[in-house]
Design a protein around this motif. Structure first.
Motif, PDB file in Angstrom:
ATOM      1  N   PRO A  10       8.641   7.859  16.177  1.00 30.24           N
ATOM      2  CA  PRO A  10       8.693   7.636  14.728  1.00 30.24           C
ATOM      3  C   PRO A  10       7.327   7.532  14.042  1.00 30.24           C
ATOM      4  O   PRO A  10       7.175   8.069  12.939  1.00 30.24           O
ATOM      5  CB  PRO A  10       9.510   6.348  14.596  1.00 30.24           C
ATOM      6  CG  PRO A  10      10.435   6.413  15.773  1.00 30.24           C
ATOM      7  CD  PRO A  10       9.583   6.978  16.878  1.00 30.24           C
ATOM      8  N   PRO A  11       6.308   6.896  14.655  1.00 30.98           N
ATOM      9  CA  PRO A  11       5.008   6.918  13.975  1.00 30.98           C
ATOM     10  C   PRO A  11       4.458   8.337  13.795  1.00 30.98           C
ATOM     11  O   PRO A  11       3.808   8.624  12.787  1.00 30.98           O
ATOM     12  CB  PRO A  11       4.106   6.086  14.894  1.00 30.98           C
ATOM     13  CG  PRO A  11       5.052   5.166  15.599  1.00 30.98           C
ATOM     14  CD  PRO A  11       6.284   6.004  15.821  1.00 30.98           C
ATOM     15  N   LEU A  14       6.298   9.811  10.892  1.00 29.53           N
ATOM     16  CA  LEU A  14       5.685   9.264   9.675  1.00 29.53           C
ATOM     17  C   LEU A  14       4.411  10.028   9.332  1.00 29.53           C
ATOM     18  O   LEU A  14       4.204  10.421   8.172  1.00 29.53           O
ATOM     19  CB  LEU A  14       5.387   7.776   9.866  1.00 29.53           C
ATOM     20  CG  LEU A  14       4.665   7.079   8.721  1.00 29.53           C
ATOM     21  CD1 LEU A  14       5.577   6.916   7.523  1.00 29.53           C
ATOM     22  CD2 LEU A  14       4.139   5.725   9.187  1.00 29.53           C
ATOM     23  N   VAL A  46       2.132  -0.769   1.145  1.00 32.80           N
ATOM     24  CA  VAL A  46       1.810  -0.597   2.561  1.00 32.80           C
ATOM     25  C   VAL A  46       1.712  -1.954   3.256  1.00 32.80           C
ATOM     26  O   VAL A  46       2.241  -2.126   4.365  1.00 32.80           O
ATOM     27  CB  VAL A  46       0.525   0.240   2.748  1.00 32.80           C
ATOM     28  CG1 VAL A  46       0.061   0.214   4.195  1.00 32.80           C
ATOM     29  CG2 VAL A  46       0.749   1.671   2.279  1.00 32.80           C
ATOM     30  N   GLU A  50       4.144  -2.829   6.222  1.00 34.04           N
ATOM     31  CA  GLU A  50       3.627  -3.101   7.567  1.00 34.04           C
ATOM     32  C   GLU A  50       3.890  -4.541   7.994  1.00 34.04           C
ATOM     33  O   GLU A  50       4.081  -4.811   9.181  1.00 34.04           O
ATOM     34  CB  GLU A  50       2.148  -2.743   7.650  1.00 34.04           C
ATOM     35  CG  GLU A  50       1.902  -1.249   7.525  1.00 34.04           C
ATOM     36  CD  GLU A  50       2.759  -0.399   8.451  1.00 34.04           C
ATOM     37  OE1 GLU A  50       2.752  -0.644   9.680  1.00 34.04           O
ATOM     38  OE2 GLU A  50       3.464   0.498   7.958  1.00 34.04           O
ATOM     39  N   SER A  53       7.344  -4.429   9.334  1.00 30.43           N
ATOM     40  CA  SER A  53       7.314  -3.782  10.658  1.00 30.43           C
ATOM     41  C   SER A  53       6.764  -4.724  11.726  1.00 30.43           C
ATOM     42  O   SER A  53       7.340  -4.847  12.817  1.00 30.43           O
ATOM     43  CB  SER A  53       6.437  -2.524  10.619  1.00 30.43           C
ATOM     44  OG  SER A  53       7.041  -1.514   9.866  1.00 30.43           O
ATOM     45  N   MET A  91      11.233  -1.970  11.392  1.00 34.06           N
ATOM     46  CA  MET A  91      10.084  -1.101  11.622  1.00 34.06           C
ATOM     47  C   MET A  91      10.195   0.182  10.799  1.00 34.06           C
ATOM     48  O   MET A  91       9.207   0.667  10.242  1.00 34.06           O
ATOM     49  CB  MET A  91       9.927  -0.799  13.105  1.00 34.06           C
ATOM     50  CG  MET A  91       9.554  -2.041  13.908  1.00 34.06           C
ATOM     51  SD  MET A  91       9.539  -1.713  15.668  1.00 34.06           S
ATOM     52  CE  MET A  91      10.535  -3.063  16.281  1.00 34.06           C
ATOM     53  N   TYR A  92      11.407   0.708  10.670  1.00 33.48           N
ATOM     54  CA  TYR A  92      11.618   1.908   9.863  1.00 33.48           C
ATOM     55  C   TYR A  92      11.546   1.582   8.374  1.00 33.48           C
ATOM     56  O   TYR A  92      11.049   2.392   7.590  1.00 33.48           O
ATOM     57  CB  TYR A  92      12.943   2.581  10.220  1.00 33.48           C
ATOM     58  CG  TYR A  92      13.022   2.980  11.676  1.00 33.48           C
ATOM     59  CD1 TYR A  92      11.927   3.547  12.324  1.00 33.48           C
ATOM     60  CD2 TYR A  92      14.176   2.778  12.415  1.00 33.48           C
ATOM     61  CE1 TYR A  92      11.983   3.902  13.655  1.00 33.48           C
ATOM     62  CE2 TYR A  92      14.246   3.134  13.747  1.00 33.48           C
ATOM     63  CZ  TYR A  92      13.153   3.696  14.366  1.00 33.48           C
ATOM     64  OH  TYR A  92      13.205   4.045  15.684  1.00 33.48           O
ATOM     65  N   MET A  95       8.020   1.632   7.553  1.00 33.60           N
ATOM     66  CA  MET A  95       7.510   3.003   7.445  1.00 33.60           C
ATOM     67  C   MET A  95       7.874   3.618   6.097  1.00 33.60           C
ATOM     68  O   MET A  95       7.057   4.295   5.473  1.00 33.60           O
ATOM     69  CB  MET A  95       8.063   3.858   8.583  1.00 33.60           C
ATOM     70  CG  MET A  95       7.492   3.527   9.927  1.00 33.60           C
ATOM     71  SD  MET A  95       8.241   4.602  11.184  1.00 33.60           S
ATOM     72  CE  MET A  95       7.500   3.924  12.651  1.00 33.60           C
ATOM     73  N   SER A  98       5.685   2.238   3.455  1.00 32.14           N
ATOM     74  CA  SER A  98       4.352   2.842   3.572  1.00 32.14           C
ATOM     75  C   SER A  98       4.332   4.248   2.983  1.00 32.14           C
ATOM     76  O   SER A  98       3.367   4.627   2.303  1.00 32.14           O
ATOM     77  CB  SER A  98       3.907   2.865   5.033  1.00 32.14           C
ATOM     78  OG  SER A  98       3.708   1.551   5.499  1.00 32.14           O
ATOM     79  N   LEU A  99       5.389   5.027   3.225  1.00 34.31           N
ATOM     80  CA  LEU A  99       5.462   6.369   2.634  1.00 34.31           C
ATOM     81  C   LEU A  99       5.548   6.294   1.115  1.00 34.31           C
ATOM     82  O   LEU A  99       4.932   7.110   0.418  1.00 34.31           O
ATOM     83  CB  LEU A  99       6.687   7.126   3.161  1.00 34.31           C
ATOM     84  CG  LEU A  99       6.527   7.966   4.404  1.00 34.31           C
ATOM     85  CD1 LEU A  99       7.806   8.734   4.696  1.00 34.31           C
ATOM     86  CD2 LEU A  99       5.342   8.899   4.338  1.00 34.31           C
TER      87      LEU A  99
END
Length: 153
Positions: A10-11, A14, A46, A50, A53, A91-92, A95, A98-99
């Motif tokens: 997944p990272p 991303l 972000v 994070e 996450s 965690m997703y 992400m 962050s996007l």
């Protein structure tokens, strides 16, 4: 298409989406938002993402279970406390935030289209297979958890 299930970390997904957003940004006119405002909003998103996450990672570490989403079958305990009371996939969620922050920084409307595409990809090729594996490992306890807690927020 099953060949993509649990195959790309997944990272990395991303990162691929973030790079695609970078290249797509010039395709539309930027929104007239001051750079310092964009940076502040992006950093806030972000940092919040994070933090969510990291809270999930800490819970997994405390439970001494794998955080490697490519190896869902190695899960040794079902984590339902902390941030996992609110989302099954912190965690997703991090992400995605962050996007969104990256899209805000880029200030190009087209980049926002990549966020739901990322969610669709992660749902199909990462979360759905993880959930099948976790159901096979934890059975009814996991099914009860799914029924109590949303996949996202």
């Amino acid at each position: 298409m099953n060949a993509l299930e649990l195959k790309i970390p997944p990272p990395l997904v991303l990162l691929i989406f973030a790079i695609a957003m970078w290249f797509a940004a010039p395709l539309t006119q930027s929104l007239p938002i001051a750079l310092n405002v964009r940076i502040a909003m992006a950093v806030l998103l972000v940092v919040v993402g994070e933090s969510i996450s990291i809270a999930g990672i800490i819970r997994f570490r405390r439970a001494k279970t794998t955080i490697n989403p490519m190896k869902a079958g190695n899960a040794s305990s079902l984590v339902t406390g902390g941030v996992y009371q609110f989302t099954r996939n912190p965690m997703y969620v991090g992400m995605v935030l962050s996007l969104v922050g990256w899209a805000v920084y880029l200030a190009s409307p087209i980049t926002l289209l990549f966020v739901p595409l990322f969610v669709l990809y992660i749902n199909r090729f990462q979360i759905a297979p993880e959930e099948r594996v976790l159901t096979s490992i934890f059975g009814g306890d996991y099914v009860d958890y799914i029924n109590r807690v949303r996949r996202w927020f």
